[in-house]
Design a protein around this motif. Structure first.
Motif, PDB file in Angstrom:
ATOM      1  N   GLU A  83     -27.115 -24.897  46.614  1.00  0.00           N
ATOM      2  CA  GLU A  83     -27.917 -23.704  46.343  1.00  0.00           C
ATOM      3  C   GLU A  83     -27.912 -22.763  47.537  1.00  0.00           C
ATOM      4  N   VAL A  84     -28.031 -23.359  48.757  1.00  0.00           N
ATOM      5  CA  VAL A  84     -27.998 -22.511  49.964  1.00  0.00           C
ATOM      6  C   VAL A  84     -26.641 -21.802  50.063  1.00  0.00           C
ATOM      7  N   ILE A  85     -25.571 -22.569  49.803  1.00  0.00           N
ATOM      8  CA  ILE A  85     -24.232 -21.969  49.881  1.00  0.00           C
ATOM      9  C   ILE A  85     -24.069 -20.876  48.832  1.00  0.00           C
ATOM     10  N   ASN A  86     -24.607 -21.125  47.627  1.00  0.00           N
ATOM     11  CA  ASN A  86     -24.509 -20.116  46.570  1.00  0.00           C
ATOM     12  C   ASN A  86     -25.253 -18.844  46.947  1.00  0.00           C
ATOM     13  N   GLU A  87     -26.425 -19.014  47.585  1.00  0.00           N
ATOM     14  CA  GLU A  87     -27.156 -17.821  48.018  1.00  0.00           C
ATOM     15  C   GLU A  87     -26.337 -17.029  49.035  1.00  0.00           C
ATOM     16  N   GLY A  88     -25.733 -17.769  50.012  1.00  0.00           N
ATOM     17  CA  GLY A  88     -24.882 -17.071  50.981  1.00  0.00           C
ATOM     18  C   GLY A  88     -23.683 -16.417  50.313  1.00  0.00           C
ATOM     19  N   ALA A  89     -23.113 -17.134  49.323  1.00  0.00           N
ATOM     20  CA  ALA A  89     -21.964 -16.565  48.613  1.00  0.00           C
ATOM     21  C   ALA A  89     -22.358 -15.313  47.849  1.00  0.00           C
ATOM     22  N   ASN A  90     -23.560 -15.319  47.272  1.00  0.00           N
ATOM     23  CA  ASN A  90     -24.014 -14.127  46.553  1.00  0.00           C
ATOM     24  C   ASN A  90     -24.171 -12.945  47.505  1.00  0.00           C
ATOM     25  N   GLU A  91     -24.727 -13.231  48.695  1.00  0.00           N
ATOM     26  CA  GLU A  91     -24.864 -12.149  49.673  1.00  0.00           C
ATOM     27  C   GLU A  91     -23.492 -11.615  50.089  1.00  0.00           C
ATOM     28  N   LEU A  92     -22.556 -12.566  50.340  1.00  0.00           N
ATOM     29  CA  LEU A  92     -21.207 -12.130  50.712  1.00  0.00           C
ATOM     30  C   LEU A  92     -20.535 -11.365  49.569  1.00  0.00           C
ATOM     31  N   ALA A  93     -20.796 -11.807  48.333  1.00  0.00           N
ATOM     32  CA  ALA A  93     -20.219 -11.098  47.190  1.00  0.00           C
ATOM     33  C   ALA A  93     -20.752  -9.677  47.100  1.00  0.00           C
ATOM     34  N   ALA A  94     -22.064  -9.521  47.387  1.00  0.00           N
ATOM     35  CA  ALA A  94     -22.634  -8.170  47.371  1.00  0.00           C
ATOM     36  C   ALA A  94     -21.990  -7.303  48.449  1.00  0.00           C
ATOM     37  N   GLU A  95     -21.842  -7.888  49.663  1.00  0.00           N
ATOM     38  CA  GLU A  95     -21.183  -7.129  50.729  1.00  0.00           C
ATOM     39  C   GLU A  95     -19.733  -6.800  50.351  1.00  0.00           C
ATOM     40  N   GLU A  96     -19.058  -7.801  49.748  1.00  0.00           N
ATOM     41  CA  GLU A  96     -17.675  -7.551  49.336  1.00  0.00           C
ATOM     42  C   GLU A  96     -17.601  -6.437  48.296  1.00  0.00           C
ATOM     43  N   ARG A  97     -18.554  -6.415  47.371  1.00  0.00           N
ATOM     44  CA  ARG A  97     -18.570  -5.375  46.353  1.00  0.00           C
ATOM     45  C   ARG A  97     -18.731  -4.001  46.983  1.00  0.00           C
ATOM     46  N   ILE A  98     -19.639  -3.920  48.000  1.00  0.00           N
ATOM     47  CA  ILE A  98     -19.834  -2.629  48.683  1.00  0.00           C
ATOM     48  C   ILE A  98     -18.549  -2.215  49.400  1.00  0.00           C
ATOM     49  N   ILE A  99     -17.923  -3.217  50.077  1.00  0.00           N
ATOM     50  CA  ILE A  99     -16.684  -2.908  50.809  1.00  0.00           C
ATOM     51  C   ILE A  99     -15.588  -2.465  49.840  1.00  0.00           C
ATOM     52  N   ARG A 100     -15.509  -3.130  48.700  1.00  0.00           N
ATOM     53  CA  ARG A 100     -14.485  -2.749  47.718  1.00  0.00           C
ATOM     54  C   ARG A 100     -14.734  -1.343  47.181  1.00  0.00           C
ATOM     55  N   GLU A 101     -16.008  -0.998  46.980  1.00  0.00           N
ATOM     56  CA  GLU A 101     -16.304   0.363  46.533  1.00  0.00           C
ATOM     57  C   GLU A 101     -15.866   1.380  47.577  1.00  0.00           C
ATOM     58  N   LEU A 112     -27.914 -42.837  45.742  1.00  0.00           N
ATOM     59  CA  LEU A 112     -26.972 -41.826  45.247  1.00  0.00           C
ATOM     60  C   LEU A 112     -27.700 -40.610  44.690  1.00  0.00           C
ATOM     61  N   ASP A 113     -28.833 -40.849  44.027  1.00  0.00           N
ATOM     62  CA  ASP A 113     -29.617 -39.715  43.520  1.00  0.00           C
ATOM     63  C   ASP A 113     -30.104 -38.840  44.659  1.00  0.00           C
ATOM     64  N   LEU A 114     -30.528 -39.491  45.767  1.00  0.00           N
ATOM     65  CA  LEU A 114     -30.967 -38.704  46.926  1.00  0.00           C
ATOM     66  C   LEU A 114     -29.811 -37.885  47.502  1.00  0.00           C
ATOM     67  N   VAL A 115     -28.636 -38.532  47.574  1.00  0.00           N
ATOM     68  CA  VAL A 115     -27.470 -37.792  48.089  1.00  0.00           C
ATOM     69  C   VAL A 115     -27.140 -36.611  47.184  1.00  0.00           C
ATOM     70  N   ILE A 116     -27.185 -36.854  45.870  1.00  0.00           N
ATOM     71  CA  ILE A 116     -26.882 -35.772  44.920  1.00  0.00           C
ATOM     72  C   ILE A 116     -27.895 -34.650  45.046  1.00  0.00           C
ATOM     73  N   GLN A 117     -29.175 -35.019  45.214  1.00  0.00           N
ATOM     74  CA  GLN A 117     -30.206 -33.988  45.347  1.00  0.00           C
ATOM     75  C   GLN A 117     -29.986 -33.154  46.605  1.00  0.00           C
ATOM     76  N   GLY A 118     -29.630 -33.848  47.720  1.00  0.00           N
ATOM     77  CA  GLY A 118     -29.358 -33.098  48.947  1.00  0.00           C
ATOM     78  C   GLY A 118     -28.149 -32.187  48.798  1.00  0.00           C
ATOM     79  N   ALA A 119     -27.124 -32.715  48.121  1.00  0.00           N
ATOM     80  CA  ALA A 119     -25.933 -31.887  47.912  1.00  0.00           C
ATOM     81  C   ALA A 119     -26.247 -30.675  47.047  1.00  0.00           C
ATOM     82  N   ARG A 120     -27.106 -30.862  46.051  1.00  0.00           N
ATOM     83  CA  ARG A 120     -27.473 -29.729  45.199  1.00  0.00           C
ATOM     84  C   ARG A 120     -28.245 -28.679  45.989  1.00  0.00           C
ATOM     85  N   GLN A 121     -29.150 -29.145  46.866  1.00  0.00           N
ATOM     86  CA  GLN A 121     -29.877 -28.179  47.695  1.00  0.00           C
ATOM     87  C   GLN A 121     -28.919 -27.416  48.606  1.00  0.00           C
ATOM     88  N   ALA A 122     -27.968 -28.175  49.213  1.00  0.00           N
ATOM     89  CA  ALA A 122     -26.982 -27.490  50.064  1.00  0.00           C
ATOM     90  C   ALA A 122     -26.143 -26.512  49.250  1.00  0.00           C
TER      91      ALA A 122
END
Length: 661
Positions: free
Chosen positions: A206-224, A194-204
Motif C-alpha cells: 500500500e505504501v509503495i502504491n501510494e508512492g507510485a500514485n504520486e509518481l504517476a501524477a508527477e509523470e502525468r504533469i511532465i508528459r503534459e 505467514l499471515d503476519l508476513v502477508i499482512q506486512g507485505a500488503r501494508q508495504a
C-alpha cells in the motif's frame, strides 16, 4: 470473497483423540468439496471446473462445489445443552473439536450437522438410552427428531418413526480409524506467521502504491509539459521546413530566370528569318552541287565500266569459242583413236604389212595436225585470259576509288549477277534516268511544306478523334461488362435451377436431358440449348426439328414447360394437345409429372387441352376435369343430359362389378 479448500486440506483436529470421531461426521464427498461464500464464486467455480474443458478433467470427472445462503433460522439447533452433554457422559459437539476457517463453519453446520453431533470418548460413561431420548427430542418449531452421537467407538444414529407412536430408533455402526484428518494439513503456527508476513507485505504494498500514485501524477504533469514542448517544437520545425522550401524555390526561380535571360539574349542576337532562309537555301544548293558532282563521277565510272564490261564479254565469248574448239578437237582425237584401234585390230587379224604401214603413216599425220591445232587454240585462250584479267584489274581500281555507297552497290550487283545480265543499252538507259533524277532535285515546290504541315495537323486531329472514340469504346465495354456481371450470374442460376428440374424429370422416365446457356458475342443470338437423349446408346444431342421425332419433341417441350412452371410466377398457363404423338409410357409419365408440379399449393393455374387421355391416370383432388361435347351428333334441344351424372353412374357400375367379382 474467499473460496475455501476442501475440509480434508484446510481443517485439522487439535486433539488427536477426537480425530476418528470428527472424520466420521464426513463422507468422502464432503471431505473433497470446495466451499464458496457467495453465488458468484459458486457459479465461477462450476464454470471453470465442471462446465469448461480448460480444466483438463476427464469426461466423467467432476469437482464438488458447495454454496447455500446463510439463513440461521432455517438451521436446527443442537439437541442438548453443554450441561446435558456432561450429565449424559458426552464430552462436546464435533464442531467444537475441529479447527477450520470461520467461513467454513456454515458448511460444517448446514451440510455436515457437526453442531448436532455429540462426541464422547469413553463409551462406558455414556447413558445411551437417555442420549437417544435427548437427541430425538423435537424443537419448538417441530425441527429435530433425530441426530447422531458417538460413544466411544460406536456411532449411534437416532431417528424417530414418522408413523404410529413415533418411537425413537437407534442404528449403530463401528467407528473406523481416520485416514484423512490424521495429520494436520497446515501447521497453525506456521499459518499464523505467514499471515503476519502477508499482512506486512500488503501494508508495504500500500505504501509503495501510494508512492507510485504520486509518481504517476508527477509523470502525468511532465508528459503534459512534454506534449506542450513537443507541439511547439513541431511548429518551429514546420516553420523551418517552409523557410527551407521557400529558399529552394527562390534558388530554383533564380536559376530559371538566368536561363530565360540567356534564351532571350540568344533570340535577340539571332539573325533574321530571311537571312536564315537564304543560308539554308545556300546550304541546299551546295549539297545539290556535291551530289551532281558525285553523280557525274558515278556516270564516268559507269561508262568506263561499260567499256570494260564489253571487253570482258568479248573475252568471255572468245574463251567459250576456244573451249568449244578444244572440245571439238578432243572429240576428233577420240574418233581418230577409235579408228586407229579398229585398224590395229584388223591388222592383227591378218592384214598385209604394206597396208599397215600406210594406215599407220596416215594416222601419225592426222595426230600431228590435231596437236598443232590444239597448241594454236591454247595460245589464243591464254592471250584472251590475260587481256580479260588486265581489264578486270582496271575496273577494280576504278571501283575502289568510288565512294563506299557505290562500292557496296557494285559488290551487290556482282554477287547477285545483275551486272552481267544487263546489256549496254540497258546501262545507257539507266544512266539517262539518273541524269533526269538529278535534274529534278533542283526543282522545288514551295507548297510542299505547307501541304506537309496541313496533313500533319489533320493526322493529329484524326488521331485525337480515334483516341477519344477508343476511350468511349472502352467505357462502353466496361459498362457492358458491369451490366453483364449483374444479370449473367442470376441468369445462369435460374437456368441451372430449371435444368436441374428438367434433368430430374427426364430421369424419372428413363431418359436424359440437360439445359445450357449458349452465349454469343451478339446478344441477339444468345439462346438456351436443350440437349436430350432417348436411347441408351445415344449421346446428348441438341433438340432440333430434324433429328428428333414429333413425339420426342412434344415430350421435351412439356417437360421443359413443367420445369419452367416451378420457377415462373404467371397467374396461369395453357397447353394445347401437348400429348399428341407420344407413346403411352411417355404420356403417362408426363401426366404424372404434370400433376405433381401443378397441384402444389403455391402453383399457378394450369390448363391442359387435349382430345384424349389414357385410362387409369393419376388425378389429384385439386384437379378439375371439364369435358366439352361438340359435333353434329349433339341433340338440338338444350338442357338434355348431364355429364357428371353419366360419370357417377359409370363409377357406381364399375364399383358394383368389382365387388361382385
Amino acid at each position: 470473497m474467499e473460496v475455501f479448500e476442501p475440509p480434508m486440506i484446510c481443517c485439522s483436529v487439535p486433539d488427536s483423540r477426537y480425530t476418528n470421531a470428527v472424520e466420521a461426521c464426513f463422507n468422502i464427498s464432503q471431505l473433497k468439496t470446495f466451499v464458496a461464500q457467495c453465488e458468484e464464486d459458486y457459479q465461477l467455480l462450476n464454470h471453470c471446473f465442471n462446465d469448461s474443458a480448460e480444466a483438463g478433467l476427464r469426461k466423467d470427472g467432476k469437482v464438488n462445489t458447495w454454496y447455500r445462503p446463510k439463513l440461521e433460522h432455517t438451521l436446527a439447533r443442537p439437541p442438548m445443552s453443554m450441561d446435558e452433554l456432561q450429565e449424559l457422559g458426552l464430552d462436546a459437539y464435533a464442531i467444537d473439536k475441529i479447527d477450520c476457517p470461520d467461513g467454513l463453519l456454515w458448511y460444517l453446520r448446514r451440510e455436515v450437522n457437526m453442531h448436532r453431533t455429540a462426541v464422547g470418548l469413553d463409551g462406558s460413561k455414556v447413558d445411551v438410552a437417555r442420549a437417544m431420548e435427548a437427541v430425538s427430542r423435537l424443537g419448538p418449531r417441530g425441527e429435530g427428531g433425530g441426530a447422531t452421537f458417538i460413544a466411544g467407538n460406536v456411532i449411534n444414529t437416532v431417528q424417530r418413526s414418522r408413523y404410529g407412536r413415533r418411537v425413537a430408533q437407534n442404528m449403530t455402526r463401528d467407528l473406523r480409524p481416520a485416514r484423512n484428518l490424521v495429520a494436520s494439513a497446515v501447521d497453525p503456527e506456521v499459518k499464523r506467521n505467514l499471515d503476519l508476513v502477508i499482512q506486512g507485505a500488503r501494508q508495504a504494498l500500500e505504501v509503495i502504491n501510494e508512492g507510485a500514485n504520486e509518481l504517476a501524477a508527477e509523470e502525468r504533469i511532465i508528459r503534459e509539459q512534454e506534449a506542450v514542448y513537443k507541439r511547439k517544437f513541431d511548429e518551429l520545425d514546420e516553420r523551418k521546413r517552409k523557410v527551407n522550401e521557400a529558399k529552394k524555390r527562390l534558388g530554383s526561380l533564380a536559376g530559371k530566370i538566368e536561363v530565360c535571360k540567356a534564351k532571350l539574349m540568344e533570340l535577340e542576337n539571332a539573325p533574321p528569318v530571311d537571312d536564315e532562309r537564304v543560308r539554308l537555301k545556300q546550304e541546299l544548293l551546295d549539297i545539290s552541287q556535291k551530289r551532281v558532282k558525285v553523280a557525274k563521277d558515278y556516270t564516268q565510272l559507269i561508262r568506263a565500266l561499260i567499256v570494260d564490261q564489253i571487253a570482258a564479254t568479248r573475252s568471255g565469248i572468245e574463251f567459250l569459242q576456244v573451249g568449244a574448239n578444244r572440245s571439238a578437237l578432243e572429240a576428233l582425237c577420240q574418233e581418230k583413236d577409235e579408228r586407229y584401234q579398229r585398224a590395229l585390230a584388223e591388222f592383227e587379224e591378218g592384214a598385209q604389212g604394206t597396208l599397215f604401214y600406210f594406215i599407220l603413216f596416215s594416222f601419225a599425220a592426222a595426230v600431228a595436225h590435231t596437236h598443232d591445232a590444239m597448241f594454236a587454240a591454247d595460245k589464243i585462250f591464254l592471250a584472251a585470259k590475260e587481256d580479260a584479267k588486265s581489264k578486270r584489274d582496271i575496273s577494280v581500281e576504278l571501283v575502289r576509288k568510288m565512294d563506299r555507297e557505290f562500292q557496296e552497290q557494285f559488290e551487290k550487283m556482282e554477287v547477285d549477277g545483275s551486272v552481267h545480265e544487263r546489256t549496254v543499252d540497258q546501262l545507257r538507259a539507266e544512266l539517262e534516268t539518273q541524269k533526269a533524277n538529278l535534274d529534278l532535285i533542283m526543282i522545288t515546290n514551295p507548297g510542299v511544306v505547307d501541304q506537309y504541315e496541313r496533313r500533319k495537323a489533320e493526322i493529329g486531329d484524326l488521331s485525337k478523334r480515334i483516341e477519344d472514340k477508343e476511350k468511349k469504346c472502352l467505357g462502353l465495354e466496361r459498362d457492358i461488362k458491369f451490366a453483364r456481371d449483374n444479370w449473367q450470374p442470376a441468369l445462369e442460376r435460374l437456368v441451372a435451377s430449371i435444368g436441374k428440374k428438367f434433368s430430374a424429370a427426364f430421369d424419372r422416365i428413363g431418359c436424359a436431358g440437360e439445359i445450357r446457356v449458349s452465349p454469343h458475342d451478339d446478344y441477339e443470338k444468345w439462346a438456351i440449348d436443350i440437349l436430350v437423349k432417348f436411347r441408351d446408346k445415344e449421346k446428348l444431342t441438341l433438340l432440333t426439328g430434324q433429328r428428333q421425332s414429333g413425339g420426342e419433341r412434344s415430350l421435351t417441350t412439356i417437360l421443359y414447360l413443367m420445369s419452367l412452371t416451378e420457377e415462373a410466377r404467371t397467374p396461369f398457363s395453357l397447353v394445347d394437345e401437348i400429348n399428341q404423338g407420344m407413346d403411352q409410357r411417355a404420356e403417362r409419365a408426363v401426366h404424372d409429372s404434370m400433376v405433381e408440379v401443378t397441384c402444389k399449393p403455391d402453383s399457378c393455374q394450369y390448363f391442359l387441352i387435349t382430345p384424349k387421355l389414357l385410362p387409369d391416370l393419376m388425378y389429384h383432388e385439386r384437379m378439375k376435369i371439364l369435358c366439352v361435347n361438340n359435333g353434329e351428333w349433339l341433340p338440338e334441344a338444350k338442357g338434355i343430359g348431364n355429364m357428371m351424372n353419366m360419370i357417377d353412374t359409370f363409377v357406381q357400375m364399375r364399383d358394383r362389378s368389382s365387388r361382385a367379382g
